[in-house]
Design an enzyme around this catalytic site. Structure first.
Site, PDB file in Angstrom:
ATOM      1  N   GLY A 128      34.074  16.360  70.759  1.00 49.87           N
ATOM      2  CA  GLY A 128      35.003  16.135  69.650  1.00 49.87           C
ATOM      3  C   GLY A 128      36.008  17.256  69.491  1.00 49.87           C
ATOM      4  O   GLY A 128      36.359  17.629  68.364  1.00 49.87           O
ATOM      5  N   ALA A 129      36.507  17.786  70.613  1.00 48.97           N
ATOM      6  CA  ALA A 129      37.405  18.947  70.565  1.00 48.97           C
ATOM      7  C   ALA A 129      38.868  18.576  70.373  1.00 48.97           C
ATOM      8  O   ALA A 129      39.725  19.463  70.328  1.00 48.97           O
ATOM      9  CB  ALA A 129      37.260  19.765  71.859  1.00 48.97           C
ATOM     10  N   ASN A 130      39.171  17.289  70.238  1.00 53.53           N
ATOM     11  CA  ASN A 130      40.568  16.868  70.159  1.00 53.53           C
ATOM     12  C   ASN A 130      41.183  17.022  68.770  1.00 53.53           C
ATOM     13  O   ASN A 130      42.404  16.990  68.619  1.00 53.53           O
ATOM     14  CB  ASN A 130      40.706  15.414  70.613  1.00 53.53           C
ATOM     15  N   CYS A 131      40.342  17.205  67.738  1.00 54.36           N
ATOM     16  CA  CYS A 131      40.905  17.283  66.387  1.00 54.36           C
ATOM     17  C   CYS A 131      39.989  18.091  65.478  1.00 54.36           C
ATOM     18  O   CYS A 131      38.850  18.411  65.827  1.00 54.36           O
ATOM     19  CB  CYS A 131      41.123  15.884  65.806  1.00 54.36           C
ATOM     20  N   GLY A 132      40.501  18.420  64.302  1.00 59.16           N
ATOM     21  CA  GLY A 132      39.700  19.055  63.266  1.00 59.16           C
ATOM     22  C   GLY A 132      39.074  20.376  63.672  1.00 59.16           C
ATOM     23  O   GLY A 132      39.683  21.204  64.354  1.00 59.16           O
ATOM     24  N   ILE A 133      37.837  20.583  63.250  1.00 61.41           N
ATOM     25  CA  ILE A 133      37.120  21.827  63.521  1.00 61.41           C
ATOM     26  C   ILE A 133      36.914  22.010  65.019  1.00 61.41           C
ATOM     27  O   ILE A 133      37.019  23.130  65.538  1.00 61.41           O
ATOM     28  CB  ILE A 133      35.768  21.833  62.782  1.00 61.41           C
ATOM     29  N   GLY A 134      36.638  20.918  65.725  1.00 61.19           N
ATOM     30  CA  GLY A 134      36.444  21.014  67.165  1.00 61.19           C
ATOM     31  C   GLY A 134      37.676  21.530  67.877  1.00 61.19           C
ATOM     32  O   GLY A 134      37.583  22.339  68.807  1.00 61.19           O
ATOM     33  N   SER A 257      25.157  20.389  58.519  1.00 61.07           N
ATOM     34  CA  SER A 257      25.833  20.414  57.224  1.00 61.07           C
ATOM     35  C   SER A 257      24.816  20.769  56.149  1.00 61.07           C
ATOM     36  O   SER A 257      23.614  20.514  56.309  1.00 61.07           O
ATOM     37  CB  SER A 257      26.463  19.053  56.917  1.00 61.07           C
ATOM     38  N   TYR A 288      24.233   9.948  56.705  1.00 62.31           N
ATOM     39  CA  TYR A 288      24.831  11.231  57.096  1.00 62.31           C
ATOM     40  C   TYR A 288      23.878  12.382  56.780  1.00 62.31           C
ATOM     41  O   TYR A 288      23.665  13.273  57.616  1.00 62.31           O
ATOM     42  CB  TYR A 288      26.162  11.418  56.362  1.00 62.31           C
TER      43      TYR A 288
END
Length: 409
Positions: A128-134, A257, A288
Site C-alpha cells: 500500500g505504498a502508493n498513497c497515504g502513510i505508505g 491501530s 476493523y
C-alpha cells in the site's frame, strides 16, 4: 537443548559459528550449519558492540556490485566484508527495552527520524505504498537512498507515486519500482512472492502498511470477509512466504491501530466466524477493531517464533484519524476525518513511527514491541494473551492451506 563443545575460553565461539557486525555496531552470531543468527554469544549469552573509529588506514564503502558495505585496507588493498573492529568488540548489558531513550514524539516527521542516515544498499518492501502513510514511508526511505518496492494493487497509482518522488529527487527513480499485489487473493500473493524472490536476494524492511476501513460487508475471491483477508491473512501469508529473504538485519513492521483495544475476539475457541463473520453479524467498525488486534497478535507470535534468528518484529499505531484514503468507503467517516483533520497528525508525522521501527539503531536486538508516537507502549491485555496468539496463528495457517489446496484442484 544441544550442549556446546568444551573450550578453554568462555568467549571462544563453538565450531561452525562466526561473528558479524550490523551497520549500527551490534555484534551478531551466525550458525553456519543451521543458517540462523542471534544477538547473544552462544556460550556466554551476552551481547557485544563495536565502538570507535576504524583502525588507521581502513575505510568503509558501499560496493554497488554486491550491494553491501565493504572495508578496505588502503595500505595493503585488502578488501573484506568483516568489520576490522570486531576484534575489539566489548560486552554490553543484555538488550533491554527499559534502556531505550525516547528521542522522538507525536510531532516528529518521518524525515526527521531519518536525519543523517544513509540507506543505500537497503531494500524495503511496503504494501500500500502508493498513497497515504505508505507513500510517505516509501518516499522518506527512498530520499535517503533505500531501494523501495511498492507492493500495490493499483500499479498505475504506484507509478504515479514514484514519479512524484522522482520529481523531488531524480536519482530515486532507479531505486523505486511498483510490483502488483492484490491482497484480496492468496493466489495473487503467491505470484507476487515468486516475482520478488526472483528479483531480490534480501529484504531489510518489510512494512505491512496496506489496509481497508469501513467497508460494507463483502467477500474476496477466496470467500473470506474482505477486511480480515486484506488486513491480516494475506499479510500473514506474504510474510511467511518471504522468510528465505530475511536475516538478522531484517525488521518486520506491522501497522495496527489503537482500535485494537476495542476488539471483541474471544480468548477461547476462536473460530473463522469471529474473524470473517457473515453479513448478518458484520459491523464494519468491529471488523476493523478485530483485524487490528490480529495485527498485534500476529506480530507478537511471529516475534517469538523468529526470535532466535535475530529478526525483529514490531507493531504500531500510526496516529488517530490521519487524513488518508482509508476513510473513502463511507461518507460518514469521510466527513468525520475532514472535521478532525486540523487536529491530527500530518502524513509525514504518521509515517514517523513506521520509519522509526524500521531503522532506529537502539532497537537492534529487540522484538515483539508495540509502538505509538515513536516510543514503545503497552498493547491491550487481550493482545498479550499467548493462547489467543497461537489460536490465530493456527487458524490462519489452516485457512491459507485450505485455500491454496482448493486452487490447486
Amino acid at each position: 537443548m544441544m550442549s556446546l563443545p568444551d573450550s578453554d575460553s568462555e568467549d571462544e565461539l563453538p565450531p561452525g559459528w562466526e561473528e558479524r557486525a550490523s551497520d549500527d555496531g551490534v555484534v551478531c552470531y551466525v550458525n553456519q550449519q543451521s543458517k540462523t543468527t542471534q544477538w547473544t554469544h552462544p556460550r556466554t549469552g551476552r551481547s557485544k558492540r563495536i565502538t570507535g573509529e576504524l583502525p588507521l588506514g581502513w575505510e568503509r564503502y558501499f560496493d554497488e556490485s554486491s550491494k553491501r558495505y565493504m572495508f578496505l585496507n588502503k595500505e595493503t588493498q585488502q578488501r573484506t566484508n568483516i568489520d576490522p573492529r570486531l576484534a575489539f568488540a566489548v560486552e554490553e548489558p543484555t538488550l533491554n527495552v527499559a534502556q531505550v531513550r525516547q528521542r522522538f514524539d507525536s510531532c516528529t516527521a518521518a524525515l526527521q527520524v531519518l536525519h543523517g542516515k544513509d540507506l543505500h544498499g537497503r531494500v524495503a518492501l511496503i504494501t500500500g505504498a502508493n498513497c497515504g502513510i505508505g507513500f510517505e514511508t516509501a518516499r522518506s526511505l527512498a530520499l535517503h537512498g533505500c531501494e523501495v518496492i511498492f507492493a500495490c494493487r493499483n500499479v498505475a497509482s504506484a507509478n504515479e507515486a514514484i514519479d512524484r518522488i522522482a520529481q523531488e529527487r531524480p536519482a530515486a527513480r532507479s531505486r523505486c519500482r511498483a510490483v502488483p499485489l492484490d491482497l484480496g487473493s492468496l493466489h495473487a500473493v503467491q505470484q507476487f512472492v515468486t516475482h520478488i524472490k526472483q528479483s531480490v536476494s534480501h529484504i531489510d524492511y518489510l512494512i505491512l502498511n496496506a489496509g481497508v476501513f469501513a467497508l460494507p460487508h463483502s467477500k474476496t475471491i477466496d470467500g473470506l470477509e474482505t477486511t480480515f483477508q486484506v488486513c491480516h491473512l494475506s499479510h500473514f501469508h506474504l510474510t511467511l512466504q518471504l522468510e528465505s529473504l530475511f536475516d538478522h538485519n531484517t525488521r518486520i513492521v506491522v501497522l495496527s491501530s489503537e482500535s485494537h483495544r476495542f476488539a471483541n475476539l474471544p480468548v477461547e475457541n476462536l473460530t473463522l466466524q469471529h474473524l470473517s463473520p457473515p453479513a448478518d453479524k458484520y459491523w464494519s467498525m468491529m471488523a476493523y477493531n478485530n483485524v487490528k488486534l490480529c495485527n498485534v497478535l500476529f506480530a507478537q507470535e511471529l516475534a517469538q517464533r523468529w526470535k532466535q534468528r535475530g529478526i525483529s518484529v514490531f507493531s504500531l499505531h500510526p496516529g488517530n484519524m490521519v487524513s488518508t484514503q482509508l476513510s473513502r468507503n463511507y461518507w460518514f467517516y469521510r466527513l468525520l476525518f475532514a472535521i478532525v483533520r486540523p487536529f491530527t497528525k500530518s502524513l509525514q508525522q504518521a509515517a514517523a513511527t513506521s520509519i522509526y521501527c524500521a531503522t532506529a539503531n537502539e532497537l537492534t536486538g529487540l522484538s515483539g514491541l508495540y509502538f505509538n508516537n515513536c516510543y514503545f507502549c503497552e498493547p491491550s491485555k487481550l493482545s498479550k494473551c499467548v493462547a489467543l496468539q497461537q489460536q490465530l496463528w493456527q487458524l490462519s495457517e489452516r485457512l491459507v492451506s485450505d485455500i491454496m489446496e482448493q486452487q490447486v484442484k
